[in-house]
Write a protein that holds these residues in place. Structure first.
Motif, PDB file in Angstrom:
ATOM      1  N   CYS A   1       0.830  -1.216   0.000  1.00  0.00           N
ATOM      2  CA  CYS A   1       0.000   0.000   0.000  1.00  0.00           C
ATOM      3  C   CYS A   1       0.858   1.258   0.000  1.00  0.00           C
TER       4      CYS A   1
ATOM      5  N   HIS B   1      -4.989  -0.272   1.009  1.00  0.00           N
ATOM      6  CA  HIS B   1      -4.641  -0.533   2.416  1.00  0.00           C
ATOM      7  C   HIS B   1      -5.413  -1.763   2.893  1.00  0.00           C
TER       8      HIS B   1
ATOM      9  N   CYS C   1      -4.290  -0.056   9.105  1.00  0.00           N
ATOM     10  CA  CYS C   1      -3.776  -0.858   8.001  1.00  0.00           C
ATOM     11  C   CYS C   1      -2.687  -1.782   8.543  1.00  0.00           C
TER      12      CYS C   1
ATOM     13  N   ASN D   1      -0.400  -3.177   7.102  1.00  0.00           N
ATOM     14  CA  ASN D   1       0.903  -2.990   6.458  1.00  0.00           C
ATOM     15  C   ASN D   1       1.606  -1.703   6.878  1.00  0.00           C
ATOM     16  N   CYS D   2       0.850  -0.588   6.844  1.00  0.00           N
ATOM     17  CA  CYS D   2       1.535   0.692   7.030  1.00  0.00           C
ATOM     18  C   CYS D   2       1.110   1.435   8.284  1.00  0.00           C
TER      19      CYS D   2
END
Ligand SMILES: [Zn+2]
Length: 403
Positions: free
Chosen positions: A39, A65, A83, A85-86
């Motif tokens: 993302c 996301h 999210c 991931n981030c």
């Protein structure tokens, strides 16, 4: 026509050379790595050649996301997502919508943050004005007495007089504005003057009080404590706290004069000043009391001291300090350490501010007391909690979650 044929031939040769098969250049791909998109970043294929040359191609678009809900509280109508991931957060409001309509009434008397018996204060860290208004109104419905709004967490485009007025006038309860170098998305780099300007603007917009950080306009507070300890001792101050080497305590007279001018300016605008020190060290009761008195001498309305340590022994030092400070200080003070026990009990021993969160989120670090819990301990500012309630409280799942 000849020219075009020649051009095409040249292109063919070029493609042949770049294709990595040329013995002449010696450039042969030795590894190929396919990087998936995330993302935050695009995907690509990375080629490494025998001569060390690295090339990327076949770029692919970023992904969406991957939001997962992480709300731990029980507040109805609100779900927070992060999210995986981030770490980007988003807030979703479900069920009954909280109104974000605000009437700005410049004739409204400014509420006071410092004149109560206890301040059950909800911390507001939101990225947009609308989210801040919703969070304030939700926390008000859950029993908050006032709010600390991190105006520095707002997006840059929301740090305007008009937006800040929406925040300051969405409630009749007092709002204290904080401008720190933290945001919802990591550190930012506001200068001391930027932070002071944002606080002035917040007061202009109707904030009841501002948070003046103890290190404002100082290059090195710890060095100033060493350098000016004797100077202040000669003036009769107990500087024993300097031996604990606390962070954020400035002793440089020139810097303190600048802080004092800012405090006077905020007072002249009709608002109050909380001087905050995140000491990042453990201190005994005597040192905490001495520091409280040194801070009071700066002409502020509330002295806030956050200490390290979470053992029962440190909590006893905090409670002892609270008891003495409530007898000996004219201004309000707020003292607590890094433990639920300290945060919960210090207000019972005279510490003015009970820092709460209405909703635990990643940003708020889960260390503050849940608003419902703290509001239940007090009735119209009077402590109504007994030993049995405390025992129940510490056995509750919410408190276990908050450690
Ligand atoms: Zn993401």
């Amino acid at each position: 026509m000849k020219k075009i044929v020649f051009f095409l031939l040249t292109c063919l040769v070029a493609v042949f050379l770049l294709g990595g098969c040329s013995a002449e250049s010696g450039r042969v791909p030795v590894s190929k790595t396919v990087i998936d998109p995330t993302c935050l970043t695009e995907g690509y294929t990375e080629w490494t050649y025998s001569d060390g040359y690295v090339m990327r191609d076949n770029f692919t678009a970023k992904t969406d996301h991957d939001f997962v809900p992480f709300t731990e509280g029980t507040q109805p109508g609100l779900i927070r997502y992060v999210c995986r991931n981030c770490g980007l957060e988003k807030t979703e409001y479900v069920g009954e919508e909280i109104s974000t309509e605000v009437t700005v009434d410049p004739l409204r008397p400014r509420p006071s943050f410092a004149d109560g018996e206890v301040m059950i204060c909800s911390m507001i860290l939101e990225n947009t004005t609308e989210d801040a208004v919703r969070a304030i109104r939700a926390a008000e419905a859950n029993g908050a007495y006032g709010f600390m709004v991190y105006v520095s967490c707002l997006r840059k485009e929301d740090r305007t007089l008009e937006d800040l007025q929406q925040i300051m006038y969405c409630t009749d309860l007092p709002v204290l504005a904080i401008a720190y170098n933290v945001s919802l998305f990591g550190a930012q780099s506001l200068s001391f003057d930027d932070m002071a300007d944002l606080l002035r603007l917040s007061v202009q917009a109707g904030a009841a009080a501002v948070d003046l950080q103890g290190f404002m306009w100082s290059d090195d507070t710890r060095a100033s404590l060493t350098q000016y300890r004797a100077y202040w001792e000669a003036k009769g101050f107990d500087m024993s706290f300097a031996s604990a080497n606390p962070a954020e305590v400035c002793a440089d007279p020139a810097v303190l004069e600048k802080q004092r001018a800012f405090t006077d300016e905020i007072h002249a605008m009709g608002a109050e000043v909380l001087l905050s020190v995140h000491a990042s060290v453990q201190m005994n009761a005597g040192q905490i009391v001495a520091l409280g008195k040194f801070m009071e001498a700066q002409g502020i309305d509330i002295a806030k001291i956050v200490l390290s340590g979470s053992s029962k022994d440190t909590v006893l030092e905090h409670l002892e300090a609270c008891k003495v400070l409530s007898e000996e200080l004219q201004c309000k003070f707020s003292v607590h350490g890094q433990s639920t026990l300290s945060r919960l009990m210090c207000p019972m021993f005279g510490s003015y501010i009970a820092f709460c969160v209405d909703e635990y989120t990643q940003v708020q670090t889960n260390i503050q007391i849940e608003l419902d819990t703290m509001a239940d301990l007090f009735e119209d500012g009077e402590l109504k909690c007994d030993l049995e309630m405390l025992v129940d409280l510490f056995a509750s799942p919410e408190m276990k979650g908050a450690r």
